[in-house]
Design an enzyme around this catalytic site. Structure first.
Site, PDB file in Angstrom:
ATOM      1  N   CYS A 186       0.848  -1.186   0.000  1.00  0.00           N
ATOM      2  CA  CYS A 186       0.000   0.000   0.000  1.00  0.00           C
ATOM      3  C   CYS A 186       0.887   1.241   0.000  1.00  0.00           C
ATOM      4  CB  CYS A 186      -0.956  -0.058   1.186  1.00  0.00           C
ATOM      5  SG  CYS A 186      -2.161   1.275   1.222  1.00  0.00           S
ATOM      6  N   ASP A 234      -8.736  -3.679  -7.117  1.00  0.00           N
ATOM      7  CA  ASP A 234      -8.168  -2.459  -6.522  1.00  0.00           C
ATOM      8  C   ASP A 234      -8.182  -1.331  -7.552  1.00  0.00           C
ATOM      9  OD1 ASP A 234      -6.809  -0.612  -5.015  1.00  0.00           O
ATOM     10  OD2 ASP A 234      -4.918  -1.720  -4.957  1.00  0.00           O
ATOM     11  N   HIS A 265      -7.350  -4.968  -2.801  1.00  0.00           N
ATOM     12  CA  HIS A 265      -6.229  -4.260  -2.201  1.00  0.00           C
ATOM     13  C   HIS A 265      -6.004  -4.838  -0.808  1.00  0.00           C
ATOM     14  CE1 HIS A 265      -3.744  -0.587  -1.592  1.00  0.00           C
ATOM     15  NE2 HIS A 265      -4.084  -0.774  -0.327  1.00  0.00           N
TER      16      HIS A 265
END
Length: 296
Positions: A186, A234, A265
């Site tokens: 991330c 995502d 994600h």
């Protein structure tokens, strides 16, 4: 794969969590939206246990594992916050110099999942170091909500300098062979891309998990090969991929991208139901193989 009780939770709930986790939605709005799903038969307990992290689930390698030794180490960061601190995991079954991997957390500090990733790397034979961007504020506070707020209060530029300093610390560590990789998730995926571009003299291989690219003007500096992991669902991160791919291709940068089908994600993070066991294990094995190819 996602556990059976969570399989039918609508995708929009995972999308709301992604917005909440990345600051596009506050907690009150997130919980209110989740409440609308109770009409479909979901209890709030099931929904929150599915979406919010339970870090007890994320320990794959114990800190008491005899094959590793884990401790904390500080490093100088003169262009960042002056000092940094991170979690150092070292294999105990060798006296040889070790290939090294910097592990970069998400947008909420050095949580137990990221520490476990560092231990997994040490278990696989790497010297692993996971800095905590929140060290200037006292470190990861023990919960993600406060961690997100703390990290967002810090200047992004200083955080970036702290991770460059951490890269220098690890590459020149007495136990390091001098070969350095970076893996991030991330925000950490962004940092892996950023370090490959802005600290190209330090980074020998980079593995961003669902991370956005470095600024366009920096991409020409990338020298290290990239292994890029993206999740099909995502949409926020994936919308940045076509332009990044075009730049990587035009610049002749070596990369491999894997798109993980029907994955969200955060699919590598085993503390929530976004975790996809089969695809997380595949991505992780690819990551270890990539580092062994380029660092060992």
């Amino acid at each position: 794969m996602t556990t059976p009780q969570f399989q039918q939770i609508p995708q929009e709930a995972f999308d709301w969590y992604d917005d909440y986790a990345h600051g596009a939605m506050d907690r009150r709005t997130f919980m209110k939206k989740l409440g609308t799903l109770t009409a479909l038969g979901f209890s709030m307990a099931v929904l929150t246990s599915a979406l919010l992290p339970n870090y007890v689930l994320a320990e794959q390698v114990s800190f008491n594992d005899p094959d590793i030794k884990a401790s904390y180490a500080e490093f100088d960061s003169p262009l960042g916050h002056g000092k940094g601190r991170g979690y150092l995991a070292v294999p105990t079954n060798t006296t040889a110099k070790l290939p090294s991997v910097l592990v970069v957390h998400e947008n909420r500090g050095l949580n137990p999942y990221i520490k476990d990733v560092a231990r997994r790397l040490a278990k696989a034979g790497f010297l692993a170091f996971a800095p905590d961007a929140l060290f200037p504020l006292g470190g990861y506070p023990g919960n993600d909500d406060d961690g997100r707020a703390m990290q967002s209060s810090l200047a992004r530029e200083k955080i970036q300098f702290d991770f460059i300093a951490a890269s220098q610390f690890l590459k020149t560590h007495p136990l390091s062979s001098g070969k350095l990789g970076v893996v991030g998730f991330c925000f950490g995926g962004y940092m892996a891309n950023y370090l490959a571009a802005s600290a190209n003299e330090l980074i020998d291989a980079a593995v961003p998990f669902y991370g956005t690219p470095a600024a366009k003007e920096l991409r020409k500096n990338i020298k290290a090969p990239l292994l890029i992991h993206l999740a099909q669902l995502d949409t926020r991160v994936n919308q940045t991929w076509p332009e990044y791919q075009a730049d990587l291709d035009s610049l002749g940068i070596k990369y491999t991208m894997h798109m993980y089908q029907a994955a969200n994600h955060g699919f590598h993070n085993d503390s929530t139901s976004r975790y996809d066991k089969a695809q997380a294990e595949l991505a992780w094995q690819r990551t270890l193989d990539f580092f062994k190819l380029h660092l060992v």
